[in-house]
Design a protein around this motif. Structure first.
Motif, PDB file in Angstrom:
ATOM      1  N   LEU A  25       0.838  -1.201   0.000  1.00 11.99           N
ATOM      2  CA  LEU A  25       0.000   0.000   0.000  1.00 11.99           C
ATOM      3  C   LEU A  25       0.868   1.246   0.000  1.00 11.99           C
ATOM      4  CD1 LEU A  25      -2.606  -1.070   2.692  1.00 11.99           C
ATOM      5  CD2 LEU A  25      -2.980  -0.864   0.234  1.00 11.99           C
ATOM      6  N   ILE A  99       1.623  -1.714  12.906  1.00 10.78           N
ATOM      7  CA  ILE A  99       1.494  -1.408  11.473  1.00 10.78           C
ATOM      8  C   ILE A  99       0.434  -2.331  10.874  1.00 10.78           C
ATOM      9  CG2 ILE A  99       2.613  -1.437   9.203  1.00 10.78           C
ATOM     10  CD1 ILE A  99       5.235  -0.741  10.532  1.00 10.78           C
ATOM     11  N   MET A 238      11.954  -2.210  11.454  1.00  9.67           N
ATOM     12  CA  MET A 238      11.166  -2.934  12.447  1.00  9.67           C
ATOM     13  C   MET A 238      11.428  -4.445  12.435  1.00  9.67           C
ATOM     14  SD  MET A 238       9.035  -4.291  10.157  1.00  9.67           S
ATOM     15  CE  MET A 238       7.749  -5.079  11.095  1.00  9.67           C
TER      16      MET A 238
HETATM   17  N1  PHE Z   1       6.557  -1.849   2.815  1.00  4.59           N
HETATM   18  C1  PHE Z   1       5.160  -1.999   2.950  1.00  4.59           C
HETATM   19  C2  PHE Z   1       4.459  -1.066   1.983  1.00  4.59           C
HETATM   20  O1  PHE Z   1       5.053  -0.303   1.310  1.00  4.59           O
HETATM   21  C3  PHE Z   1       4.703  -1.806   4.365  1.00  4.59           C
HETATM   22  C4  PHE Z   1       5.506  -2.504   5.393  1.00  4.59           C
HETATM   23  C5  PHE Z   1       6.183  -1.770   6.352  1.00  4.59           C
HETATM   24  C6  PHE Z   1       5.648  -3.882   5.361  1.00  4.59           C
HETATM   25  C7  PHE Z   1       6.984  -2.401   7.275  1.00  4.59           C
HETATM   26  C8  PHE Z   1       6.445  -4.534   6.296  1.00  4.59           C
HETATM   27  C9  PHE Z   1       7.114  -3.782   7.251  1.00  4.59           C
HETATM   28  O2  PHE Z   1       3.277  -1.074   1.889  1.00  4.59           O
END
Ligand code: PHE
Length: 476
Positions: A25, A99, A238
């Motif tokens: 997303l 998240i 993270m």
């Molecule tokens: N990178 C993902 C995105 O752009 C979001 C995400 C953040 C996934 C942190 C894993 C860890 O939507």
């Protein structure tokens, strides 16, 4: 050890999974609207600098830590640096849980839009803004969905179930297999829509807005938004890549893989802009205006459906349906990586059964997402948080997570330099990449991880915190 934890079958599997985590997303929903509100091309330039200077080194560091330790995010830090550093890993795991809690809500919206556009009457309804606000507040009322059974509670529940089904299958049979199908499909859909969008009237003025920089648009908020977006988009700070790195075999090349992952993610963000702005300028042409709002989260949920409806009932349904399917694929490859982070922790550190942990955590995180779900207007107190400058709860959680990512990235660099030692990083990177020890990259990483990243990330993280709670306009 890695054998009974599972691992990726090889380099391609790892790269697809990590790129799948990154592409989400963030690329398709957030990048275009941030670019829209930050001057288009200028934002793109800032973003690229952040990726090259700050994110690429952090990504290499995370993968190396994971592979060196062969454990989950917290276990890896503890094993390489002692129990106290394990808390840094825990901090990341908790950030990942939060998240996923709000991310799954937005993914549920995308899934709902996919159904509404493909099979419902959304495109002929006319008022897309009103539809969006009714839609996000439709938490549980199956009858109100114009004959389409379901509501946000169901959409996001289904999304979480899909995520859990995949993660429960394990690394190769679940995560790797799902990415091997969804990632190529995502590229095919994305490129097809771009090719079509570029043939529409006025498309080139959208391309121009996106690609020709106007440096007067460069502001502090542009820099901070670019940085936060780069960290979020590349899934850094993270422990997602520590976790995925722990399933990577020793003879695989880390710097090369990290370069491909960064380029893949950045290219999808870039392409998403190249898809959205020609569409938006096509709409401006159709409506005879030059100020269709492109800023803010509703871009893909309000402006794009309006564009699809302009394409006529059949083509609009097809292009719009494909678009939201693309968003769902992108989101799903990210939610599985988000769920894997706490799953790996409980499996590795607490020796719990994978399937039990997957379903338990999925249920918990789904419930944690409920306040975000009802914060879009349904519960006024959550819609306008008094302690958070009147913003809604979902934005609050998302912002806190953004902050924890850049802080996490900063502390990871400190960990490598002060505790683990950069020599150990070099040794890990040499395994699978024998030329590393004499390369320019080695010098570049020593300089960036040793100085540039911790200092810049530290300063910028403090600025982000001040921006969020006080407002930069009150400080600078
Ligand atoms: N990178 C993902 C995105 O752009 C979001 C995400 C953040 C996934 C942190 C894993 C860890 O939507």
């Amino acid at each position: 050890m890695s054998d009974n934890r599972g691992n990726f079958s090889g380099r391609i599997g790892f790269i697809l999974a990590a790129a799948g985590s990154a592409v989400g997303l963030g690329n398709i929903w957030r990048f275009p609207y941030l670019a829209g509100q930050n001057g288009g091309a200028v934002f793109l330039i800032v973003y690229l600098i952040c990726v090259f200077l700050l994110c690429y080194p952090v990504m290499i560091g995370e993968i190396a830590i994971g592979r060196a330790a062969g454990l989950d995010a917290s276990g890896s830090y503890s094993k390489l640096g002692g129990k106290r550093w394990g808390y840094l890993g825990m901090f990341g795991i908790i950030a990942g849980i939060f998240i996923l809690s709000f991310y799954n809500v937005v993914a549920g919206w995308a899934f709902g839009y996919f159904l509404h556009i493909s099979f419902g009457s959304l495109l002929s309804d006319g008022d897309f803004g009103a539809f969006f606000s009714t839609f996000v507040n439709d938490i549980f009322d199956p009858t109100s969905m114009q004959g389409l059974a379901g509501s946000n509670l169901i959409f996001s529940l289904l999304f979480m179930v899909a995520t859990a089904v995949i993660v429960a299958q394990g690394i190769q049979k679940g995560i790797e297999a799902a990415n091997k199908i969804m990632m190529p499909a995502l590229y095919v859909i994305l490129i097809s829509i771009i090719v079509y969008a570029l043939t529409l009237p006025n498309a080139m003025s959208g391309v121009e807005f996106y690609l020709v920089p106007d440096m007067s648009e460069l502001k502090w908020t542009t820099v901070l938004d670019g940085l936060k977006q780069a960290f979020f988009s590349l899934s850094l700070g993270m422990g997602a890549l520590i976790t995925y790195g722990s399933y990577l075999k020793k003879h695989e090349n880390i710097p090369g893989s990290a370069a491909i992952i960064s380029v893949a993610d950045t290219s999808v963000a870039f392409l998403a802009g190249l898809m959205v702005f020609p569409l938006v300028h096509f709409l401006q042409f159709k409506l005879g205006v030059d100020n269709v709002a492109t800023a803010g989260p509703p871009l893909i949920f309000i402006v794009l459906p309006q564009i699809f409806s302009e394409m006529g009932p059949i083509l609009g349904r097809f292009v719009g349906g494909s678009f939201f399917l693309l968003v769902c694929f992108a989101a799903l490859t990210s939610t599985i990586s988000l769920l894997e982070v706490p799953v790996a922790y409980l499996v590795d550190s607490k020796k719990m059964n994978r399937k039990t942990v997957v379903w338990g955590l999925a249920a918990l995180i789904f419930v944690l997402g409920l306040p975000s779900m009802v914060s879009q207007g349904m519960i006024p107190a959550l819609n306008k948080l008094t302690f958070y400058r009147g913003q809604d709860f979902l934005s609050f959680v998302a912002d806190m997570c953004d902050i924890s990512l850049t802080v996490g990235g900063c502390l990871m660099c400190v960990f490598i330099v002060k505790q683990w030692r950069i020599g150990n990083l070099d040794a890990e990177l040499t395994s699978g990449s024998p030329t590393y020890s004499t390369s320019f990259l080695k010098k570049y990483l020593h300089f960036t991880i040793g100085y540039v990243c911790p200092i810049l990330l530290g300063v910028l993280s403090i600025m982000v915190i001040l921006e969020k709670f006080i407002g930069l306009e009150n400080i600078l």
